[in-house]
Design a protein around this motif. Sequence first.
Motif, PDB file in Angstrom:
ATOM      1  N   SER A  19       1.500  -1.113  -0.193  1.00 42.81           N
ATOM      2  CA  SER A  19       0.017   0.107  -0.115  1.00 42.81           C
ATOM      3  C   SER A  19       0.689   0.852   0.092  1.00 42.81           C
ATOM      4  O   SER A  19       1.092   1.916  -0.714  1.00 42.81           O
ATOM      5  CB  SER A  19      -1.154  -0.104   1.015  1.00 42.81           C
ATOM      6  N   GLY A  20       1.494   1.714   1.102  1.00 43.06           N
ATOM      7  CA  GLY A  20       2.241   2.555   1.217  1.00 43.06           C
ATOM      8  C   GLY A  20       1.593   3.820   1.044  1.00 43.06           C
ATOM      9  O   GLY A  20       2.171   4.382   1.544  1.00 43.06           O
ATOM     10  N   LEU A  21       0.251   3.787   1.942  1.00 37.58           N
ATOM     11  CA  LEU A  21      -0.231   5.202   2.078  1.00 37.58           C
ATOM     12  C   LEU A  21      -0.690   4.213   3.072  1.00 37.58           C
ATOM     13  O   LEU A  21      -1.694   3.763   3.770  1.00 37.58           O
ATOM     14  CB  LEU A  21      -1.453   5.299   1.191  1.00 37.58           C
ATOM     15  N   TYR A  22      -1.041   5.517   4.512  1.00 38.78           N
ATOM     16  CA  TYR A  22      -1.109   4.493   5.621  1.00 38.78           C
ATOM     17  C   TYR A  22      -2.330   5.743   6.765  1.00 38.78           C
ATOM     18  O   TYR A  22      -2.578   6.267   7.231  1.00 38.78           O
ATOM     19  CB  TYR A  22      -0.438   4.284   6.846  1.00 38.78           C
ATOM     20  N   LYS A  23      -3.559   6.434   5.563  1.00 41.28           N
ATOM     21  CA  LYS A  23      -4.596   7.412   6.469  1.00 41.28           C
ATOM     22  C   LYS A  23      -5.594   6.464   6.880  1.00 41.28           C
ATOM     23  O   LYS A  23      -5.872   4.801   6.618  1.00 41.28           O
ATOM     24  CB  LYS A  23      -5.073   8.033   4.662  1.00 41.28           C
ATOM     25  N   PRO A  24      -5.514   6.931   8.048  1.00 46.07           N
ATOM     26  CA  PRO A  24      -6.984   5.928   8.723  1.00 46.07           C
ATOM     27  C   PRO A  24      -8.572   5.291   7.758  1.00 46.07           C
ATOM     28  O   PRO A  24      -8.430   3.980   7.310  1.00 46.07           O
ATOM     29  CB  PRO A  24      -7.502   7.178   9.393  1.00 46.07           C
ATOM     30  N   LEU A  25      -9.068   6.312   6.293  1.00 47.55           N
ATOM     31  CA  LEU A  25      -9.824   5.380   5.769  1.00 47.55           C
ATOM     32  C   LEU A  25      -9.152   4.291   4.517  1.00 47.55           C
ATOM     33  O   LEU A  25      -9.985   3.627   4.628  1.00 47.55           O
ATOM     34  CB  LEU A  25     -10.163   6.735   4.530  1.00 47.55           C
ATOM     35  N   ILE A  26      -8.385   4.469   3.488  1.00 54.02           N
ATOM     36  CA  ILE A  26      -7.709   3.746   3.395  1.00 54.02           C
ATOM     37  C   ILE A  26      -7.096   1.770   4.337  1.00 54.02           C
ATOM     38  O   ILE A  26      -6.963   1.461   3.805  1.00 54.02           O
ATOM     39  CB  ILE A  26      -5.935   3.888   2.776  1.00 54.02           C
ATOM     40  N   PHE A  27      -6.742   2.347   5.478  1.00 51.53           N
ATOM     41  CA  PHE A  27      -6.452   1.614   6.550  1.00 51.53           C
ATOM     42  C   PHE A  27      -7.558   0.580   6.617  1.00 51.53           C
ATOM     43  O   PHE A  27      -6.961  -0.254   6.221  1.00 51.53           O
ATOM     44  CB  PHE A  27      -6.385   2.575   7.624  1.00 51.53           C
ATOM     45  N   ILE A  28      -9.098   1.580   6.815  1.00 53.76           N
ATOM     46  CA  ILE A  28      -9.707   0.400   6.747  1.00 53.76           C
ATOM     47  C   ILE A  28     -10.358  -0.214   5.758  1.00 53.76           C
ATOM     48  O   ILE A  28     -10.433  -1.268   5.944  1.00 53.76           O
ATOM     49  CB  ILE A  28     -11.558   1.480   7.260  1.00 53.76           C
ATOM     50  N   LEU A  29     -10.207   0.359   4.768  1.00 52.78           N
ATOM     51  CA  LEU A  29     -10.745  -0.350   3.532  1.00 52.78           C
ATOM     52  C   LEU A  29      -9.623  -1.677   3.311  1.00 52.78           C
ATOM     53  O   LEU A  29     -10.193  -2.952   2.621  1.00 52.78           O
ATOM     54  CB  LEU A  29     -10.462   0.560   2.087  1.00 52.78           C
ATOM     55  N   GLY A  30      -8.848  -1.708   3.573  1.00 53.54           N
ATOM     56  CA  GLY A  30      -7.741  -2.312   3.709  1.00 53.54           C
ATOM     57  C   GLY A  30      -7.629  -3.712   4.776  1.00 53.54           C
ATOM     58  O   GLY A  30      -7.658  -4.680   4.505  1.00 53.54           O
ATOM     59  N   ILE A  31      -8.325  -3.313   5.750  1.00 57.19           N
ATOM     60  CA  ILE A  31      -8.123  -4.327   6.993  1.00 57.19           C
ATOM     61  C   ILE A  31     -10.352  -5.014   6.653  1.00 57.19           C
ATOM     62  O   ILE A  31      -9.380  -6.307   6.208  1.00 57.19           O
ATOM     63  CB  ILE A  31      -9.135  -3.525   8.238  1.00 57.19           C
ATOM     64  N   ILE A  32     -10.805  -4.249   5.571  1.00 57.92           N
ATOM     65  CA  ILE A  32     -12.085  -4.889   4.873  1.00 57.92           C
ATOM     66  C   ILE A  32     -11.466  -5.794   3.820  1.00 57.92           C
ATOM     67  O   ILE A  32     -11.545  -7.204   3.729  1.00 57.92           O
ATOM     68  CB  ILE A  32     -13.339  -3.546   4.868  1.00 57.92           C
ATOM     69  N   SER A  33     -10.882  -5.176   2.818  1.00 57.16           N
ATOM     70  CA  SER A  33     -10.440  -6.029   2.198  1.00 57.16           C
ATOM     71  C   SER A  33      -9.557  -7.818   2.550  1.00 57.16           C
ATOM     72  O   SER A  33      -9.841  -8.546   1.561  1.00 57.16           O
ATOM     73  CB  SER A  33      -9.303  -5.572   1.014  1.00 57.16           C
ATOM     74  N   VAL A  34      -9.109  -7.832   3.550  1.00 56.43           N
ATOM     75  CA  VAL A  34      -8.178  -8.364   4.247  1.00 56.43           C
ATOM     76  C   VAL A  34      -9.105  -9.908   4.515  1.00 56.43           C
ATOM     77  O   VAL A  34      -9.071 -10.751   4.310  1.00 56.43           O
ATOM     78  CB  VAL A  34      -6.986  -7.669   5.340  1.00 56.43           C
TER      79      VAL A  34
END
Lengths: 164, 132, 107
Positions: A19-34
């Motif tokens: 990812s390389g981007l660690y903003k809160p929204l992106i982070f939550i999207l990443g957790i959801i996708s995992v």
Amino acid sequence: MFQTIVATLGLAALWLLMSGLYKPLIFILGIISVFLAIFIIRRMDKVDDHKLGYDIGIFSTAKYLLWLMVEIAKSNWAVTKTILSGKAPDSQKMFEVHVTQKSEIAQVIFANSITLTPGTVTVESEDDNFVVHALDFDDGDMGALTDMDEHVTAIETKNVGAVK
Amino acid sequence: MNFFQIFVEAISWIAILGGCAFMLVGAIGALRFPDFWTRIHAVSVADSAGMLLLTLGMCIQGGFTLVTVKLIIIGVFLFITGPTATHAVANAAMVSGFLPKGADEFRKPKIAHDAKTRKLKAKKKSPLKGGL
Amino acid sequence: MFSLATLALFLGMCIVLARLYAGPTLYDRVLAGNAFGTYTVLFIGVLGFLTGRPDFLDIALLYALINFVGTIAVLKYFRYRAIGDTSPSPKGKPVLHGNLKDQGYKH
């Protein structure tokens, strides 16, 4: 359960690396996708009731990969000579190879190793035979494939098929 | 630049140029081999040796960074899927009855389905039967 | 030196494209398309090094993923004449071997 936890950790690590981007929204999207990916994997396990087994040892697999690299180098050289020699190959042949591995993953490794070494391609996998097509067939080929079969069988752990 | 660095650079360039040479050899073989069953082997040269050497050389050029991790992921993925795709193409050709000379013993027998399966297949083939 | 590698890979891509255009059978074309994908992945990687933009590797990884799935999808389509569910029986056992033409169906 153990496999699920390992898969979750692996996917999360992969996401963090890529990812390389660690903003809160992106982070939550990443957790959801995992978790979506893990959910789909578990559901697929339930649908066909066919669990994947990993009946291979780590160190022996690493040793096998090193041996495979040498084989790839040798057969690459042979096929390169055939390509650059300017003659059309005229001794291609299809034949059967006996398979002695018991676990599915070892059979997959064997079939992929045959295909990965240039000059031989696995065409069909039957119960305990692989149909192999060879570019330049001679008597040494059969021995080389039997040798590879023994090497792949050596990486299986002993209690294959005991408990799934 | 000390001796060790020059050595590593030289190895990486040898790997990259060797990989490019193998890729070109694979392409030439795919162009001038006479039939499909021999072309598969020519392409597999590019799939194994060319890919491995190029990835290795680029990894050395990348150093210990995220670039190298991504290159390793690409390399492992191609290492697994390259032979799988080749096997899929060869298997599809064999199943459809397209075999090399002198391999007729491996031809698949034609399968006759029973009436129920045939009906099911026919229904699947025309899902819009009866109008929209 | 990276420019030399880029040039060699580009030449290889052109040759494989020629085979894709000339290939007499369908399977030649699928094989050439798959090989072209592999060449393109490595080409994008080398191009990223040449222009000093390692972000290109993300594109290369995505291309590798899509290339594999695309090859399998094309082969599945030509074998079963359908992309989605190809199981002939309600229980979901896949059809054994042979495409529909072998089993007596006219297209």
